[in-house]
Design a protein around this motif. Sequence first.
Motif, mmCIF file in Angstrom:
data_model
loop_
_atom_site.group_PDB
_atom_site.id
_atom_site.type_symbol
_atom_site.label_atom_id
_atom_site.label_comp_id
_atom_site.label_asym_id
_atom_site.label_seq_id
_atom_site.Cartn_x
_atom_site.Cartn_y
_atom_site.Cartn_z
ATOM 1 N N MET A 54 -38.371 -34.095 -22.313
ATOM 2 C CA MET A 54 -37.641 -33.845 -21.064
ATOM 3 C C MET A 54 -38.608 -33.514 -19.933
ATOM 4 S SD MET A 54 -34.334 -31.601 -22.366
ATOM 5 C CE MET A 54 -33.743 -31.297 -20.686
ATOM 6 N N ALA A 55 -39.607 -32.700 -20.235
ATOM 7 C CA ALA A 55 -40.567 -32.303 -19.210
ATOM 8 C C ALA A 55 -41.284 -33.519 -18.632
ATOM 9 C CB ALA A 55 -41.575 -31.317 -19.788
ATOM 10 N N ILE A 56 -41.747 -34.388 -19.492
ATOM 11 C CA ILE A 56 -42.490 -35.566 -19.034
ATOM 12 C C ILE A 56 -41.581 -36.522 -18.275
ATOM 13 C CG2 ILE A 56 -43.705 -37.623 -19.816
ATOM 14 C CD1 ILE A 56 -45.373 -35.045 -19.922
ATOM 15 N N GLU A 57 -40.374 -36.737 -18.768
ATOM 16 C CA GLU A 57 -39.453 -37.666 -18.104
ATOM 17 C C GLU A 57 -39.048 -37.170 -16.720
ATOM 18 O OE1 GLU A 57 -36.298 -38.104 -20.909
ATOM 19 O OE2 GLU A 57 -37.393 -39.558 -22.157
ATOM 20 N N ILE A 58 -38.750 -35.885 -16.601
ATOM 21 C CA ILE A 58 -38.328 -35.341 -15.304
ATOM 22 C C ILE A 58 -39.501 -35.322 -14.326
ATOM 23 C CG2 ILE A 58 -37.472 -33.274 -14.126
ATOM 24 C CD1 ILE A 58 -35.868 -32.670 -16.712
ATOM 25 N N LEU A 59 -40.694 -34.988 -14.809
ATOM 26 C CA LEU A 59 -41.873 -34.994 -13.953
ATOM 27 C C LEU A 59 -42.135 -36.398 -13.404
ATOM 28 C CD1 LEU A 59 -44.438 -33.628 -12.813
ATOM 29 C CD2 LEU A 59 -45.579 -34.286 -14.951
ATOM 30 N N ALA A 60 -42.112 -37.400 -14.277
ATOM 31 C CA ALA A 60 -42.366 -38.771 -13.837
ATOM 32 C C ALA A 60 -41.299 -39.236 -12.850
ATOM 33 C CB ALA A 60 -42.422 -39.704 -15.049
ATOM 34 N N GLU A 61 -40.068 -38.856 -13.097
ATOM 35 C CA GLU A 61 -38.972 -39.222 -12.190
ATOM 36 C C GLU A 61 -39.164 -38.578 -10.823
ATOM 37 O OE1 GLU A 61 -34.769 -37.503 -12.443
ATOM 38 O OE2 GLU A 61 -34.543 -39.457 -13.394
ATOM 39 N N ALA A 62 -39.543 -37.308 -10.804
ATOM 40 C CA ALA A 62 -39.756 -36.611 -9.547
ATOM 41 C C ALA A 62 -40.905 -37.227 -8.756
ATOM 42 C CB ALA A 62 -40.036 -35.131 -9.805
ATOM 43 N N ALA A 63 -41.999 -37.560 -9.448
ATOM 44 C CA ALA A 63 -43.135 -38.174 -8.768
ATOM 45 C C ALA A 63 -42.765 -39.543 -8.215
ATOM 46 C CB ALA A 63 -44.313 -38.289 -9.726
ATOM 47 N N ASP A 64 -42.021 -40.301 -8.976
ATOM 48 C CA ASP A 64 -41.599 -41.630 -8.532
ATOM 49 C C ASP A 64 -40.713 -41.539 -7.290
ATOM 50 O OD1 ASP A 64 -41.448 -44.513 -8.906
ATOM 51 O OD2 ASP A 64 -39.371 -44.185 -9.495
ATOM 52 N N GLU A 65 -39.886 -40.507 -7.223
ATOM 53 C CA GLU A 65 -38.974 -40.338 -6.092
ATOM 54 C C GLU A 65 -39.685 -39.821 -4.844
ATOM 55 O OE1 GLU A 65 -36.144 -37.581 -7.583
ATOM 56 O OE2 GLU A 65 -34.982 -39.071 -8.694
ATOM 57 N N GLU A 66 -40.691 -38.951 -5.010
ATOM 58 C CA GLU A 66 -41.211 -38.180 -3.885
ATOM 59 C C GLU A 66 -42.599 -38.580 -3.381
ATOM 60 O OE1 GLU A 66 -40.621 -33.966 -4.012
ATOM 61 O OE2 GLU A 66 -39.080 -34.142 -5.562
ATOM 62 N N LEU A 67 -43.403 -39.265 -4.206
ATOM 63 C CA LEU A 67 -44.715 -39.702 -3.726
ATOM 64 C C LEU A 67 -44.547 -40.988 -2.928
ATOM 65 C CD1 LEU A 67 -47.051 -39.092 -6.797
ATOM 66 C CD2 LEU A 67 -47.204 -37.978 -4.580
ATOM 67 N N PRO A 68 -45.308 -41.222 -1.854
ATOM 68 C CA PRO A 68 -46.327 -40.324 -1.295
ATOM 69 C C PRO A 68 -45.816 -39.454 -0.154
ATOM 70 C CG PRO A 68 -46.537 -42.475 -0.293
ATOM 71 C CD PRO A 68 -45.348 -42.552 -1.242
ATOM 72 N N GLU A 69 -44.503 -39.389 0.056
ATOM 73 C CA GLU A 69 -43.962 -38.637 1.193
ATOM 74 C C GLU A 69 -44.177 -37.133 1.074
ATOM 75 O OE1 GLU A 69 -42.314 -41.013 -0.361
ATOM 76 O OE2 GLU A 69 -42.169 -42.568 1.184
ATOM 77 N N SER A 70 -44.173 -36.597 -0.147
ATOM 78 C CA SER A 70 -44.277 -35.152 -0.348
ATOM 79 C C SER A 70 -45.722 -34.716 -0.567
ATOM 80 C CB SER A 70 -43.448 -34.731 -1.562
ATOM 81 O OG SER A 70 -42.083 -34.971 -1.362
ATOM 82 N N GLU A 71 -46.033 -33.493 -0.160
ATOM 83 C CA GLU A 71 -47.325 -32.903 -0.478
ATOM 84 C C GLU A 71 -47.369 -32.683 -1.987
ATOM 85 O OE1 GLU A 71 -50.446 -30.267 -1.289
ATOM 86 O OE2 GLU A 71 -48.360 -29.653 -1.542
ATOM 87 N N PRO A 72 -48.420 -33.167 -2.681
ATOM 88 C CA PRO A 72 -48.419 -33.153 -4.142
ATOM 89 C C PRO A 72 -48.239 -31.781 -4.780
ATOM 90 C CG PRO A 72 -50.073 -34.678 -3.360
ATOM 91 C CD PRO A 72 -49.566 -33.947 -2.156
ATOM 92 N N GLY A 73 -48.852 -30.745 -4.196
ATOM 93 C CA GLY A 73 -48.697 -29.416 -4.771
ATOM 94 C C GLY A 73 -47.263 -28.926 -4.699
ATOM 95 N N GLU A 74 -46.624 -29.159 -3.565
ATOM 96 C CA GLU A 74 -45.218 -28.773 -3.421
ATOM 97 C C GLU A 74 -44.337 -29.579 -4.368
ATOM 98 O OE1 GLU A 74 -44.267 -29.215 0.673
ATOM 99 O OE2 GLU A 74 -45.550 -27.556 1.330
ATOM 100 N N LEU A 75 -44.658 -30.865 -4.516
ATOM 101 C CA LEU A 75 -43.912 -31.715 -5.453
ATOM 102 C C LEU A 75 -43.981 -31.142 -6.867
ATOM 103 C CD1 LEU A 75 -44.199 -35.603 -5.667
ATOM 104 C CD2 LEU A 75 -44.103 -34.192 -7.716
ATOM 105 N N LEU A 76 -45.185 -30.774 -7.296
ATOM 106 C CA LEU A 76 -45.339 -30.225 -8.645
ATOM 107 C C LEU A 76 -44.548 -28.934 -8.809
ATOM 108 C CD1 LEU A 76 -49.147 -30.842 -9.306
ATOM 109 C CD2 LEU A 76 -47.224 -31.923 -10.498
ATOM 110 N N GLY A 77 -44.613 -28.062 -7.817
ATOM 111 C CA GLY A 77 -43.861 -26.808 -7.904
ATOM 112 C C GLY A 77 -42.375 -27.050 -8.065
#
Length: 239
Positions: A54-77
């Motif tokens: 679940m952790a890996i799937e949700i992380l990959a989904e969030a990155a796919d949705e938010e990069l490159p518009e979001s600041e990476p540190g905020e995205l990870l948080g």
Amino acid sequence: MRREARLRYAALTDTGKREQNEDAYFAGRMDGHHLFAVADGLGGHACGEVASRMAIEILAEAADEELPESEPGELLGRAFKRINTAIFTYNRDNGLNAGTTLSAAIVAESGRCWIGTVGDSRTHIVTPTSIWHTRDQTYVQGLVESGAISPAEAMVHPRKNVLTQALGLSARVQVDLDVVELACGVLLISSDGLHDYVPESVIREIVLGNEPDMACRRLIDAASDAASTDNTTVIVARA
């Protein structure tokens, strides 16, 4: 081994002496960045392998949705908190206590790395003279920081696997966020099946002396030779 945007990387996981592999990982390129992550489901907790996946799937989904518009540190948080809520809700709905560690790095073309960590999976930056790594959220790390024991003593401490935090076990979680430069170093992310057993000097020699695919294979072998009893997962990336 994948070769994209000058960053060469490889990943490998091994069940080791466990009955099943509760680790999960991601290594890939997204919207001008690379995303690398290792999650280690908690042994002895119901459905640890579900939590890590679940952790890996949700992380990959969030990155796919938010990069490159979001600041990476905020995205990870945000992603880590989203993961924590999802696993915590899963546990509540199913009467379980699944949990996982997670260390994740977003790497820009420039070599800047934004890193998020919960638990004791580690992101390292390895150079010929040093190894920097993320802080373990563990009982033993607290002893090291207080001066009660040395890092070498921590590797053999009977409570070295006692976490102070993990994803999914409580409604809130504190995410450690770091920003570092890869520069001429090599990025390594590992579950504790590696770094709880293999000395840093051996890790450095393997990572610096081999291409990523061979380095991963040799790191897994080193963990086995060091009598690691855990699942072991490694990702190695270098320019």
